[in-house]
Design a protein around this motif. Structure first.
Motif, PDB file in Angstrom:
ATOM      1  N   ASP A  89       0.812  -1.234   0.000  1.00 48.91           N
ATOM      2  CA  ASP A  89       0.000   0.000   0.000  1.00 48.91           C
ATOM      3  C   ASP A  89       0.843   1.282   0.000  1.00 48.91           C
ATOM      4  O   ASP A  89       0.517   2.242   0.720  1.00 48.91           O
ATOM      5  CB  ASP A  89      -0.960   0.009   1.204  1.00 48.91           C
ATOM      6  CG  ASP A  89      -1.939  -1.154   1.207  1.00 48.91           C
ATOM      7  OD1 ASP A  89      -1.700  -2.135   0.499  1.00 48.91           O
ATOM      8  OD2 ASP A  89      -2.933  -1.086   1.933  1.00 48.91           O
ATOM      9  N   ASP A 125      -4.912  -0.508  -1.279  1.00 49.54           N
ATOM     10  CA  ASP A 125      -6.273  -0.193  -0.877  1.00 49.54           C
ATOM     11  C   ASP A 125      -6.980   0.329  -2.129  1.00 49.54           C
ATOM     12  O   ASP A 125      -6.422   1.186  -2.826  1.00 49.54           O
ATOM     13  CB  ASP A 125      -6.188   0.966   0.142  1.00 49.54           C
ATOM     14  CG  ASP A 125      -6.753   0.651   1.507  1.00 49.54           C
ATOM     15  OD1 ASP A 125      -6.918  -0.536   1.826  1.00 49.54           O
ATOM     16  OD2 ASP A 125      -7.023   1.613   2.254  1.00 49.54           O
ATOM     17  N   CYS A 171      -2.126  -2.208   7.562  1.00 51.14           N
ATOM     18  CA  CYS A 171      -1.996  -3.158   6.461  1.00 51.14           C
ATOM     19  C   CYS A 171      -0.686  -3.933   6.481  1.00 51.14           C
ATOM     20  O   CYS A 171      -0.658  -5.091   6.044  1.00 51.14           O
ATOM     21  CB  CYS A 171      -2.238  -2.454   5.137  1.00 51.14           C
ATOM     22  SG  CYS A 171      -3.994  -2.046   4.973  1.00 51.14           S
ATOM     23  N   ALA A 218       0.311   1.038   6.286  1.00 55.95           N
ATOM     24  CA  ALA A 218       0.984   1.585   7.456  1.00 55.95           C
ATOM     25  C   ALA A 218       1.331   0.428   8.401  1.00 55.95           C
ATOM     26  O   ALA A 218       0.640  -0.583   8.435  1.00 55.95           O
ATOM     27  CB  ALA A 218       0.052   2.583   8.169  1.00 55.95           C
TER      28      ALA A 218
END
Ligand code: VGL
Ligand code: ZN
Length: 192
Positions: A16, A54, A138, A134
């Motif tokens: 991410d 995401d 995730c 983070a």
């Protein structure tokens, strides 16, 4: 200080590293962009690299307007959902998207699409190295998800950053990863 040698059966997972999670983004993680040079230095040494993301619909349940915790971020098709422009994607063989249904929140990229564990097994991967954003959301849940799927895991501590909604959240997440069986390593300990 131990040295970890990268093997052909290792994979690097870029978690991410998206515009909205970096400074200036909708859900900026402090120093989030600083993971980019660390990941870029590691990725040429890996035979298998995966990038995750995401990809929320505009009405996602994790957004404040729907009663969730977060400002709108990583809305599918928006510039904030793009990978950080400096992230080296040249060795990425698969892009994983997750949390793309309005009613489903997920921090675990092993629950995304396409199936990350299946992709890794197909390539003979036995161990994952994980960095990105983070740390306590995730990255944590992707490390735990990978361990559950039977992969060994190395959490690359200087290749991740925390939101730290509560001070210490990031450090507690590292401890959770370690307790679950992950090895914590600084990128300087990892050799190609
Ligand atoms: C994340 C908060 C909300 C993450 C995603 O990728 O760590 N954190 N959505
Ligand atoms: Zn999200």
């Amino acid at each position: 200080m131990t040295t970890i040698r990268i093997e052909p059966t290792d994979a690097l997972i870029l978690v991410d590293v998206q515009v909205d999670f970096c400074p200036g983004g909708a859900l900026a993680v402090p120093e989030g962009d600083q993971v980019v040079p660390v990941l870029n230095r590691l990725s040429p040494h890996f035979a298998t690299v995966a990038a995750t993301s995401d990809q929320h619909p505009a009405n996602h349940c994790s957004f404040v307007a729907q009663g969730g915790l977060w400002p709108p971020h990583c809305v599918v098709g928006s510039p904030g959902a793009d990978p950080h422009p400096d992230l080296d994607l040249s060795r990425v063989g698969v892009f994983i998207r997750k949390a793309f249904l309005p009613e489903v929140e997920s921090f675990n990229n092993f629950a995304g699409e396409p199936d990350l564990a299946a992709y890794l097994r197909e390539r003979g991967v036995r161990r994952i190295f994980v960095g990105g954003l983070a740390t306590e959301y995730c990255v944590l849940n992707t490390v735990l998800g990978g361990l559950e799927q039977g992969f060994a895991a190395v959490a690359v501590t200087d290749a991740m950053r925390a939101v730290d909604v509560q001070p210490g959240d990031g450090d507690r997440a590292l401890e959770q990863m370690r307790a679950a069986g992950a090895v914590l390593a600084d990128s300087s300990e990892i050799v190609g």
